[in-house]
Design an enzyme around this catalytic site. Structure first.
Site, PDB file in Angstrom:
ATOM      1  N   GLY B  11      -0.483  -0.101  -2.696  1.00 59.52           N
ATOM      2  CA  GLY B  11      -1.331   0.201  -1.543  1.00 59.52           C
ATOM      3  C   GLY B  11      -2.881  -0.135  -2.138  1.00 59.52           C
ATOM      4  O   GLY B  11      -3.113  -0.196  -3.223  1.00 59.52           O
ATOM      5  N   CYS B  12      -3.731   0.232  -1.201  1.00 54.92           N
ATOM      6  CA  CYS B  12      -5.203  -0.145  -1.877  1.00 54.92           C
ATOM      7  C   CYS B  12      -6.293   0.260  -1.046  1.00 54.92           C
ATOM      8  O   CYS B  12      -6.240   0.501   0.257  1.00 54.92           O
ATOM      9  CB  CYS B  12      -5.286  -1.564  -1.975  1.00 54.92           C
ATOM     10  SG  CYS B  12      -4.267  -2.422  -2.909  1.00 54.92           S
TER      11      CYS B  12
END
Lengths: 501, 371
Positions: B11-12
């Site tokens: 994720g980011c």
């Protein structure tokens, strides 16, 4: 000569429950039942098609496998012994119908699909759009654009003709002759309703099916039956039939007694003539001849419809497929060794060909390696039993799956494998009018539509679980498959990792 | 180094801005912006791309390389000297940051392509083809070496750590650029793999990506068929290669590239005016294997602009804002407000609709200044 082969099935009637309505006697296309004050069975004639049991209003009929035991012998199986007796009695080749029924491994059953958890969300097909639409036909490797008069980009190349399919399924080729006109009508009606196609097989196109021609793939086979300019104008696509998974390298033979008026008209042969489909096309003895026929058919159809080639999956299938694409085919119909047939020599059906899973993997790999995968769609068939098989075939590289046996089963077929006798009690693989009549096209079409709908829903569910919302994102995505219990060489051919890795 | 054939989902957070007139600023702003989304990373990857940072070497391909050992560096340098004219070679300056450990050897090279190396037998390569092949060669066949970026007058600075730490480590305040993008990573395991951090770059394409590409398997096979080797262990690299394939090699208009990557639904295409429908249908048919399926928001940049793109059902956030000639894109509004509290316009990018912030043509700058 007295037959030494004992009956395969025992037909049992519970005479306490039987009301003597004689429906079962009329049901049997094989003449196995007689009414002599009560129902009497000639067990030897029973093929286990279950028509009588299904329609017995009292549920008084059971059909059992004959338990009479031959001494067990792992090498000389019952089947081998019975085959020898039959050949000793007849002196002929043994015939079979439908697909190879031997316990060769099914690679579909060794493949598992992936699903999303946490890091990428799965998608709920009930809430989000989920796309199965597929286009059958040749695509260029790249598009080219120029500027239009308004400065906006405009395509400068026109795409080759395509057949739009609303789900990646089509009905396989089954000719009028091998199946009844009612069965063909049901397939055509269902194809139209589902936005997919049916396939004429090599028996021509009956006039009654002309209204459905946008959903019909017309076949040109070695016998050229029913092929005329008018025929070629019908149809969404043209398919040159080279081979068939159930009988690679073998032609066909519809005996004259099965060629009544309607079939004679559709096939364009006199009533009662044997229809012989030679093993090879007599004008195709090499790949360049095939290229000429593809070209001729494209010319004859004014380049308005895709022209494809159907081949059986055989050992060198990848190289053959590559040649066919280079010969100009817009699609390849790849038929695995489980594919069905109306009649085939048993020895061929059971011992020739390749599993479709390995064939599609090898062909898809080869075409990609050669940079020509876009040039032709891959239609994959030969034992597709469920939506799971479809999803796995697509992940291995298929554009579309074709179903023949599954469609027949949906219409009532019980896989008794006696299509070649022409006595189908279900009205499917027969031309006997009293039998054909029982297959109501509307009802059979509804069953087919339901099947296609059900599989499409399941495919959407599978895509959603995979976190995808378009079938093209699964196509060729072998990363989403894992294998259980396969050796390394098979894994390499399939391009699939073992489960756990 | 992480095994190159395994893939790590993550994720980011992403952020980026461009001054469309080419006015440069230091790395301080982008650092503050990405730091505002600290929560979205877990300290296992951060990185930045900056454009306009090497004006003194503007004509050279700036290769940023990571080496696991001096031996790997020797091998790659030998390869680079053989393939290119090396105009400059130096360690990338860093400062020590307590939390950043295990850094690989970080070097940069300024390279020119020898014209004679563009003729191989009877084939003529473009300079870009030659550079791409060299990058693929190093990434795939030199153990312990990895190219972080390879474009002209741009660079990628990335590693394992929170992005703000990575930025301090690389002394980004000392660089000047007109376009900055940043990424904070939240991978789902701990490979400690510096090459796995974003941005991913090839030539002057760079990509920062929040999400996971569920169609990675087919995207990768499709790209492999066109000579791209996906060996970096994350799905994001396919985006950089797809842009390179579609834009540079196939010469597609940007609109068509975006149609391929985040295609409209068939039901939408069927309702388009006939000419647009023809294009959209053709793009989906021909480039279906390039469709990015699964959740993503990405900022893709090259020397001439920046594109924000969301997946077609918008499973990842992206906010866009404008202030004068500067365009901002980020996972969260806070990341924009942190460096530009009052914006002229702010909106949420729609699923599948690209937001394009292109450099203004020369001369437009003066007008913009007047405005």
């Amino acid at each position: 000569m007295t037959s030494l082969v004992l009956p395969e099935f025992l037909h049992r009637v519970d005479h306490q429950r039987c009301r003597r309505c004689k429906r079962c006697v009329m049901s049997c296309g094989f003449g196995a039942l007689q009414f002599l004050e009560r129902v009497v069975a000639d067990h030897a004639k029973c093929v286990g098609c279950h028509r009588c049991a299904t329609f017995c209003p009292e549920g008084a009929i059971t059909i059992e496998r004959n338990p009479t035991a031959l001494r067990y012998n792992a090498h000389w199986s019952e089947e081998h012994r019975k085959a020898i007796w039959r050949q000793a009695e007849s002196g002929g080749m043994l015939l079979s119908a439908m697909g190879n029924d031997k316990p060769y491994p099914s690679y579909f059953d060794h493949l598992l699909l992936d699903a999303c958890q946490v890091t990428n969300p799965s998608i709920d097909p009930l809430r989000e759009p989920m796309e199965l639409r597929t286009y059958l036909g040749s695509k260029p490797e790249r598009l080219e654009f120029g500027a239009g008069p308004d400065g906006k980009p405009r395509l400068t190349v026109e795409l080759a003709p395509q057949v739009q399919l609303e789900t990646p399924l089509v009905f396989s080729a089954m000719s009028f002759g091998s199946i009844s006109l009612n069965a063909q009508k049901a397939l055509a009606m269902a194809a139209e309703k589902c936005g997919i196609t049916m396939n004429t097989g090599e028996g021509g196109l009956h006039k009654d099916l002309y209204p459905y021609s946008r959903h019909v793939v017309i076949q040109v086979a070695s016998g050229r039956f029913g092929v005329s300019p008018e025929y070629l104008q019908q149809g969404a696509a043209v398919e040159i039939k080279i081979g068939q998974g159930a009988k690679p390298g073998i032609g066909g033979h519809l005996p004259g007694e099965k060629v009544p008026h309607e079939i004679s008209e559709t096939r364009m042969v006199p009533v009662g003539t044997d229809c012989l489909s030679p093993a090879p096309h007599h004008d195709i003895y090499s790949i360049e001849d095939l290229a000429q026929l593809i070209g001729a058919l494209k010319e004859a159809t004014r380049y308005e419809k895709p022209v494809g080639v159907k081949i059986a999956a055989v050992h060198n299938v990848a190289a053959i497929a590559s040649g066919i694409v280079r010969a100009g085919a817009d699609f390849i119909f790849l038929d695995g060794f489980r594919g069905g047939t109306g009649a085939a020599p048993t020895v061929i059906r059971d011992h020739v060909g390749l599993p479709i899973e390995l064939a599609v993997a090898a062909v898809d790999d080869r075409l990609r390696r050669e940079g020509i995968r876009n040039r032709a769609s891959l239609v994959v068939a030969g034992g597709i039993r469920s939506s799971a098989d479809v999803a796995k075939a697509v992940a291995l590289g298929a554009d579309v799956c074709a179903i023949g046996t599954a469609a027949l089963v949906a219409m009532g077929c019980h896989l008794c494998q006696k299509c070649y006798t022409g006595n189908c009690s279900w009205g499917i693989a027969t031309q006997r009018s009293e039998l054909v009549r029982r297959l109501e096209p509307d009802v059979a079409a509804e069953r087919l539509v339901n099947l296609v709908r059900a599989w499409s829903l399941e495919l959407k569910e599978i895509l959603g679980a995979l976190g995808l919302n378009a079938i093209e994102s699964l196509r060729g995505s072998r990363e989403r498959l894992r294998a259980v219990g396969l050796d390394q060489t098979t894994l390499d051919i399939l391009g699939v990792k073992p489960a756990g890795r | 180094m992480w095994k190159k054939d395994e893939r790590i989902p993550s994720g980011c957070a992403i952020s980026g801005f461009i001054n469309r007139c080419g006015r440069k600023e230091s790395g301080e702003a982008i650092l503050r912006s990405i730091a505002a989304m600290h929560e979205r990373s877990n300290g296992l990857g951060g990185g930045f791309a900056v454009y306009g940072c090497y004006p003194e070497y503007a004509a050279c391909y700036a290769f940023h390389l990571m080496f696991e050992s001096e031996a790997a560096r020797d091998r790659v340098e030998e390869f680079l000297r053989r393939s290119f004219v090396v105009q400059g070679a130096e360690p990338i300056p860093t400062r020590s940051v307590a939390s950043i450990t295990d850094q690989p050897l970080l070097w940069r090279y300024f390279l020119e392509v020898r014209p004679e190396s563009l003729t191989v037998g009877n084939t003529f390569l473009t300079e870009e083809d030659f550079v791409v092949a060299a990058v693929m060669e190093i990434n795939a066949h030199f153990d312990g070496a990895y190219v972080a970026s390879s474009g002209k007058n741009m660079g990628v600075f990335k590693g394992v750590g929170y992005p703000e730490e990575i930025g301090r480590f690389y002394r980004l305040e000392e660089y000047q650029g007109y376009l900055w993008t940043a990424h904070g990573r939240f991978p789902t395991n701990t490979p400690g793999w510096w090459g796995g951090a974003h941005p991913f770059a090839l030539l002057d394409w760079s990509v920062v990506h929040n999400g996971e590409i569920s169609s990675y398997g087919i995207n990768k096979r499709y790209l492999e068929g066109h000579g791209y080797l996906c060996r970096l262990g994350t799905d994001t690299e396919v985006i950089a290669y797809l842009f390179d394939l579609f834009q540079r090699r196939h010469g597609l208009p940007l609109s068509a590239t975006c149609l391929a990557l985040a295609a409209p639904f068939w039901s939408e295409i069927d309702r388009l005016p006939p000419e647009e429908a023809t294009i959209a249908r053709a793009v989906r048919m021909v480039y279906g294997s390039g469709l990015l399926n699964g959740p993503f928001s990405i900022i893709v940049a090259n020397r001439s602009g920046m594109i924000g793109l969301n997946d077609r059902i918008k499973l990842r956030p992206m906010v866009v804002a404008e202030r004068g000639e500067t365009v901002y894109m980020a996972s969260e509004e806070a990341a924009i407000r942190e460096i530009c509290p009052s914006v002229d316009r702010l909106w949420y990018a729609r699923g599948g609709e690209p937001v394009v912030a292109a450099m203004m043509p020369l001369g437009a700058e003066a007008e913009a200044e007047v405005a």
